[in-house]
Design a protein around this motif. Structure first.
Motif, PDB file in Angstrom:
ATOM      1  N   PHE A  29     -19.016 -21.490  -7.713  1.00 25.34           N
ATOM      2  CA  PHE A  29     -19.092 -21.297  -6.266  1.00 25.34           C
ATOM      3  C   PHE A  29     -18.026 -20.294  -5.816  1.00 25.34           C
ATOM      4  N   ALA A  30     -16.795 -20.473  -6.280  1.00 21.30           N
ATOM      5  CA  ALA A  30     -15.699 -19.600  -5.849  1.00 21.30           C
ATOM      6  C   ALA A  30     -15.944 -18.154  -6.273  1.00 21.30           C
ATOM      7  N   ILE A  31     -16.360 -17.957  -7.508  1.00 21.30           N
ATOM      8  CA  ILE A  31     -16.613 -16.597  -7.980  1.00 21.30           C
ATOM      9  C   ILE A  31     -17.717 -15.956  -7.146  1.00 21.30           C
ATOM     10  N   ASP A  32     -18.810 -16.671  -6.959  1.00 21.29           N
ATOM     11  CA  ASP A  32     -19.929 -16.130  -6.178  1.00 21.29           C
ATOM     12  C   ASP A  32     -19.523 -15.815  -4.742  1.00 21.29           C
ATOM     13  N   GLU A  35     -16.304 -13.096  -4.586  1.00 16.77           N
ATOM     14  CA  GLU A  35     -16.665 -11.756  -5.059  1.00 16.77           C
ATOM     15  C   GLU A  35     -17.238 -10.915  -3.922  1.00 16.77           C
ATOM     16  N   LEU A  36     -18.035 -11.538  -3.073  1.00 12.93           N
ATOM     17  CA  LEU A  36     -18.624 -10.830  -1.936  1.00 12.93           C
ATOM     18  C   LEU A  36     -17.556 -10.287  -0.986  1.00 12.93           C
ATOM     19  N   GLY A  38     -14.564  -9.361  -2.065  1.00 16.65           N
ATOM     20  CA  GLY A  38     -13.635  -8.533  -2.833  1.00 16.65           C
ATOM     21  C   GLY A  38     -12.357  -9.256  -3.224  1.00 16.65           C
ATOM     22  N   ILE A  39     -12.440 -10.575  -3.382  1.00 17.99           N
ATOM     23  CA  ILE A  39     -11.262 -11.394  -3.708  1.00 17.99           C
ATOM     24  C   ILE A  39     -11.398 -11.913  -5.134  1.00 17.99           C
ATOM     25  N   ASP A  40     -10.347 -11.726  -5.937  1.00 18.04           N
ATOM     26  CA  ASP A  40     -10.318 -12.250  -7.300  1.00 18.04           C
ATOM     27  C   ASP A  40     -10.068 -13.751  -7.270  1.00 18.04           C
ATOM     28  N   PHE A  41     -10.510 -14.426  -8.325  1.00 15.05           N
ATOM     29  CA  PHE A  41     -10.348 -15.879  -8.401  1.00 15.05           C
ATOM     30  C   PHE A  41      -9.856 -16.270  -9.787  1.00 15.05           C
ATOM     31  N   ALA A  79      -6.897 -12.087   1.805  1.00 18.41           N
ATOM     32  CA  ALA A  79      -6.275 -12.180   0.472  1.00 18.41           C
ATOM     33  C   ALA A  79      -6.995 -11.271  -0.521  1.00 18.41           C
ATOM     34  N   THR A  80      -6.296 -10.987  -1.604  1.00 15.29           N
ATOM     35  CA  THR A  80      -6.908 -10.285  -2.736  1.00 15.29           C
ATOM     36  C   THR A  80      -7.059 -11.217  -3.928  1.00 15.29           C
ATOM     37  N   LEU A  81      -6.419 -12.405  -3.840  1.00 10.44           N
ATOM     38  CA  LEU A  81      -6.453 -13.353  -4.948  1.00 10.44           C
ATOM     39  C   LEU A  81      -6.396 -14.784  -4.422  1.00 10.44           C
ATOM     40  N   VAL A  82      -7.270 -15.628  -4.967  1.00  6.92           N
ATOM     41  CA  VAL A  82      -7.241 -17.071  -4.717  1.00  6.92           C
ATOM     42  C   VAL A  82      -7.095 -17.746  -6.066  1.00  6.92           C
ATOM     43  N   LYS A  83      -6.189 -18.726  -6.134  1.00  2.00           N
ATOM     44  CA  LYS A  83      -5.960 -19.477  -7.372  1.00  2.00           C
ATOM     45  C   LYS A  83      -6.173 -20.959  -7.115  1.00  2.00           C
TER      46      LYS A  83
END
Length: 157
Positions: A29-32, A35-36, A38-41, A79-83
């Protein structure tokens, strides 16, 4: 609506009781979703958390809590990144989701149903949460007692 129905059917199905299934679904779910935007996971789940068998209510609410956080990060954080880090600490499951976005005032009165629903879902599982936000990003930590979310408590002792 179709996605919500899919989540309910998935949560009910007993073949999805293992933690690994829950965390694979969260990751996808997070990747899908991100990604739309433009945020890395990145996701790191402790092996002990993946091997537990979760209750139907726990799977459903954990997934909905996770979706709410990811949705908010993609929509508002810049953000550009979610962890996401999931681990067991003592007798609790800890899920910490962070982003490197612009942050927000966690104490302000926010419009919408997000935080009240978030609070209700967390409390329904006997847990607590903490939101820490600054101009360097946001961290949402959810702490849930294993005794209320695991089907077979013997597994985590």
């Amino acid at each position: 609506m179709m996605e919500a129905m899919s989540d309910i059917v998935w949560a009910i199905h007993s073949r999805n009781d293992e933690g690994i299934d829950l965390f694979i679904r969260m990751r996808q779910f997070a990747i899908d979703h991100l990604e739309l935007a433009g945020i890395d996971f990145e996701m790191d789940v402790a092996e002990k958390a993946t091997s537990l068998t979760y209750t139907m209510e726990a799977k459903r609410n954990l997934m909905l809590l996770f979706k709410e956080i990811v949705h908010n990060a993609s929509k508002y954080s810049k953000a550009t990144l979610v962890k996401c880090n999931v681990f067991i600490e003592g007798d609790k499951l800890v899920m910490a989701i962070s982003d490197n976005g612009v942050g927000f005032d966690a104490q302000a009165d926010h419009k919408g149903h997000g935080l009240p629903g978030f609070d209700m879902r967390t409390r329904s599982l006997g847990g607590t949460y903490l939101i820490e936000s600054s101009k360097n990003g946001t961290i949402v930590s959810i702490l849930l007692p294993l005794s209320t979310i695991v089907s077979n408590p013997v597994h985590y002792n």
